[in-house]
Design a protein around this motif. Structure first.
Motif, PDB file in Angstrom:
ATOM      1  N   HIS A  92       7.891  14.024  28.629  1.00  0.00           N
ATOM      2  CA  HIS A  92       7.173  12.670  30.164  1.00  0.00           C
ATOM      3  C   HIS A  92       7.369  13.575  31.483  1.00  0.00           C
ATOM      4  N   GLU A  95       5.088  16.211  32.160  1.00  0.00           N
ATOM      5  CA  GLU A  95       3.505  15.205  32.706  1.00  0.00           C
ATOM      6  C   GLU A  95       3.817  14.899  33.635  1.00  0.00           C
ATOM      7  N   SER A  96       5.034  14.450  34.280  1.00  0.00           N
ATOM      8  CA  SER A  96       5.579  14.435  35.631  1.00  0.00           C
ATOM      9  C   SER A  96       5.235  15.768  36.646  1.00  0.00           C
ATOM     10  N   SER A 107       6.289  12.229  40.863  1.00  0.00           N
ATOM     11  CA  SER A 107       6.849  10.744  40.778  1.00  0.00           C
ATOM     12  C   SER A 107       7.210  10.358  40.266  1.00  0.00           C
ATOM     13  N   LYS A 108       7.335   8.861  40.259  1.00  0.00           N
ATOM     14  CA  LYS A 108       8.928   8.382  39.444  1.00  0.00           C
ATOM     15  C   LYS A 108       8.767   7.926  38.257  1.00  0.00           C
ATOM     16  N   SER A 109       8.651   7.805  36.645  1.00  0.00           N
ATOM     17  CA  SER A 109       8.049   7.418  35.138  1.00  0.00           C
ATOM     18  C   SER A 109       8.904   6.882  34.655  1.00  0.00           C
ATOM     19  N   GLU A 111       8.603   5.679  31.675  1.00  0.00           N
ATOM     20  CA  GLU A 111       8.847   5.640  30.158  1.00  0.00           C
ATOM     21  C   GLU A 111      10.144   6.847  30.279  1.00  0.00           C
ATOM     22  N   VAL A 112      10.506   8.042  31.398  1.00  0.00           N
ATOM     23  CA  VAL A 112      11.942   8.536  31.596  1.00  0.00           C
ATOM     24  C   VAL A 112      12.667   7.739  31.827  1.00  0.00           C
ATOM     25  N   VAL A 141      12.234  11.352  40.020  1.00  0.00           N
ATOM     26  CA  VAL A 141      11.471  10.801  38.768  1.00  0.00           C
ATOM     27  C   VAL A 141      11.969   9.392  38.255  1.00  0.00           C
ATOM     28  N   ILE A 142      13.243   9.313  38.725  1.00  0.00           N
ATOM     29  CA  ILE A 142      13.081   7.593  37.834  1.00  0.00           C
ATOM     30  C   ILE A 142      14.200   7.653  38.971  1.00  0.00           C
TER      31      ILE A 142
END
Length: 229
Positions: A92, A95-96, A107-109, A111-112, A141-142
């Motif tokens: 993931h 992908e980010s 971008s924020k994920s 899933e992560v 990311v988060i």
């Protein structure tokens, strides 16, 4: 002056960050694999001890060791789950970063975020993930979050609550017919000893043997606990 230096300092390259994160995640996966191998290696030694206990009609030791086997197997399952979640985080994050090349920023994920939260609750992963979480939070990311306290004591209680049926299955798997006949063999042996009326010297010998068995059991338990930690 420090503010000026901070403004002039270039932003981290997302691709470089990704490589560093994935490298560390791979290293952590290798650590988990090593722990799994250590536990499984120690389990083989316990198999031998269970068979020996079954042959000498020592049901107490055989069952105690069977419970240790169950605990070890559950620990291995947890480590496999942790490893799978680390691999998912790596995927993931990739992908980010790929998306960042298009939009110009990470971008924020969700899933992560979810995977990291799960790993933070695992006692064996909490310390490692804490530092990693700070970095990916800073990178955007988060979102920053407060993780629930890890109740490792409760976790251990769940592991130790083994059913009699599970223990019997392990005994049957490892000791085969010897374990299946063990309860009856123990009963016959006790009846035989009672009828004979063992003397003082025999009692002392039995006590010494029991002490040796208990010492061996505690040693095996300690070794298993060490590799599971």
């Amino acid at each position: 002056m420090n503010k000026v230096k901070s403004l002039l300092k270039p932003k981290p390259n997302p691709s470089e960050q990704l490589r560093d994160w994935q490298r560390r995640l791979r290293q952590e996966c290798r650590n988990l694999e090593r722990q799994i191998r250590d536990i499984q290696k120690e389990e083989k030694a316990v198999h031998k001890s269970i068979r020996e206990a079954a042959k000498r009609n020592d049901m107490g030791t055989a069952k105690a060791l069977a419970k240790e086997i169950l605990m070890s197997r559950k620990a291995v399952n947890r480590l496999h789950e942790n490893k799978a979640q680390l691999n998912s985080i790596s995927m993931h994050l990739g992908e980010s970063v790929a998306l960042a090349r298009t939009v110009g920023h990470l971008s924020k994920s969700a899933e992560v975020m979810k995977l990291v939260n799960n790993l933070m609750k695992a006692p064996e992963m909490a310390a490692t993930m804490q530092e990693f979480t700070k970095e990916i939070t800073k990178a955007g990311v988060i979102e920053e979050f407060v993780n629930d306290a890890v109740d490792s004591a409760l976790d251990l209680e769940d592991i130790e609550e083994e059913t009699e049926e599970e223990v019997e299955k392990v005994l049957s798997e490892i000791a085969g017919e010897t374990a299946a006949q063990l309860p009856e063999a123990v009963r016959k042996e006790r009846t035989k000893v009672a009828a004979q009326g063992a003397g003082a010297s025999q009692d002392e010998e039995a006590i010494a043997e029991g002490a040796d068995d208990e010492e061996e059991l505690e040693e095996l338990r300690a070794r298993l606990a060490q590799v599971r930690s």
